[in-house]
Scaffold this motif. Sequence first.
Motif, short mmCIF file in Angstrom:
data_model
loop_
_atom_site.label_atom_id
_atom_site.label_comp_id
_atom_site.label_asym_id
_atom_site.label_seq_id
_atom_site.Cartn_x
_atom_site.Cartn_y
_atom_site.Cartn_z
N PRO A 107 -4.39 -1.38 -2.29
CA PRO A 107 -5.37 -0.31 -2.52
C PRO A 107 -5.91 -0.36 -3.94
CG PRO A 107 -3.38 0.53 -1.46
CD PRO A 107 -3.07 -0.86 -1.90
N SER A 112 3.87 -5.02 11.25
CA SER A 112 4.70 -3.97 10.68
C SER A 112 6.08 -4.49 10.29
CB SER A 112 4.85 -2.81 11.66
OG SER A 112 5.62 -1.76 11.08
N ASP A 134 0.79 -2.19 11.53
CA ASP A 134 0.37 -1.13 10.61
C ASP A 134 -1.15 -1.09 10.60
OD1 ASP A 134 3.00 -0.66 10.03
OD2 ASP A 134 2.97 -1.74 8.11
N TYR A 135 -1.70 0.09 10.71
CA TYR A 135 -3.14 0.30 10.88
C TYR A 135 -3.66 1.20 9.76
CZ TYR A 135 -7.06 2.99 13.04
OH TYR A 135 -8.24 3.67 13.30
N LEU A 136 -4.56 0.65 8.94
CA LEU A 136 -5.18 1.40 7.85
C LEU A 136 -6.67 1.50 8.11
CD1 LEU A 136 -4.62 2.71 5.05
CD2 LEU A 136 -5.27 0.52 4.03
N TRP A 181 -10.14 7.41 2.60
CA TRP A 181 -8.92 6.92 3.24
C TRP A 181 -8.03 8.07 3.72
CZ3 TRP A 181 -8.86 1.77 3.97
CH2 TRP A 181 -9.61 0.95 3.11
N ASN A 224 -7.61 9.27 9.99
CA ASN A 224 -7.61 8.20 10.99
C ASN A 224 -8.94 8.18 11.73
OD1 ASN A 224 -6.77 6.26 12.88
ND2 ASN A 224 -5.96 7.82 14.26
N GLN A 272 0.11 4.45 12.02
CA GLN A 272 -1.15 4.84 11.42
C GLN A 272 -0.87 5.20 9.96
OE1 GLN A 272 -3.50 6.63 9.91
NE2 GLN A 272 -4.98 5.14 10.65
N ALA A 273 -1.21 4.29 9.06
CA ALA A 273 -0.79 4.41 7.67
C ALA A 273 -1.50 5.54 6.92
CB ALA A 273 -1.01 3.09 6.94
N ASN A 274 -2.72 5.89 7.32
CA ASN A 274 -3.43 6.96 6.61
C ASN A 274 -2.71 8.29 6.74
OD1 ASN A 274 -5.52 4.95 7.81
ND2 ASN A 274 -6.59 5.84 6.06
N GLU A 279 0.38 8.58 8.45
CA GLU A 279 1.80 8.33 8.66
C GLU A 279 2.29 8.91 9.98
OE1 GLU A 279 3.69 9.77 5.06
OE2 GLU A 279 3.27 7.88 4.04
#
Length: 392
Positions: free
Chosen positions: A36, A77, A85-87, A100, A103, A138-140, A142
């Motif tokens: 990031p 992941s 892992d999805y950003l 960011w 989702n 979903q990393a945004n 969590e």
Amino acid sequence: MAHAAQIKIPATYMRGGTSKGVFFSLNDLPEAARVPGPARDALLLRVIGSPDPYGKHTDGMGGATSSTSKTVILSKSDSPDHDVDYLFGQVSIDKPFIDWSGNCGNLTAAVGAFAISNGLVAADRIPDNGVAVVRIWQANIEKTIVAHVPITDGRVQETGDFELDGVTFPAAEVVIDFMDPADGDGAMFPTGNPVDDLDVPGIGTIKATMINAGIPTVFVNAEDVGYTGAELQGDINEDARALAMFETLRAHGALRMGLIQSLEEAEQRQHTPKVAFVAGPRDYVASSGKKVAAGDVDLLVRALSMGKLHHAMMGTAAVAIGTAAAIPGTLVNLAAGGGERDAVRFGHPSGTLRVGGEAHQQDGEWVVTKASMSRSARVLMEGWVRVPGDAF
């Protein structure tokens, strides 16, 4: 004067639900953009073609709408409980920033397919024929999302006869389960109430359901803001006064939800919260010309994304709708007729959508364990995206 040559980066252009975006594997990005920061943001802005003062995205992959100005970064992941892992990055059209904070539920439908096709899911989790269950982190926000991806002869099945209002052609159905969808670490209702009085300059004091589920969302009654709930995009997006009013409403809702500390911060947090207005069923004609009868739906919902009325419904907002509908007393639940329910079918500008929600009370508070909906996804183009080498 010498100028930096273009570089090319492996990328896939995909439709997921009623959105589309540019997908990347994390390890395919230039090293500076794998973490990031300003370099990543600058690269993705250039890929999409933002900021564009003309609002057209002529010099990029974006489509100049909130639904088509999106980027996704995926990686295998490290968690044994997840496959990928999805950003997600929501790219502003006319400003130089990427949000960011939330989702994209629509593009979630494409995450499983991309992950399988790009080797991010272990081979022993993919059947030769049947349905692959892809566990997404979903990393945004969590949260865990589970995608049920159809497989034929060991490959993702993209074609089919599942029709989704807001998407022109049929495709294969992908069922998405949003597990424990209350967004972030806070309470589902950040104010502690299913309905609050919200003071909004220019509108007055109106009832609002402010919920963290799928994506933070502020729901209000259509009649309280001068609408019927049957509006199409032009009714809102061609009215500068309406857009300004909804942005003011959104900012005050964000402040009340604790998402921002001052109203000025709302401008830099355009992706969340969403603002939506609800109404009971009524007949209307969708943007495609399809007639939607009052008897076809439980309620009507119209939602704004990135400052404009969405042409259909954001997937994350659909999760918020399904969650709120399952909890007695919210404005969404009341618009649908009240009482306990585990699913609703709502009308949006492009047609209708069914979303389910499983809710129960725990220690005096409502808990939603899962929200589910069906979407579809398809690869539109794959190869490399090119950007000037000094763009980031």
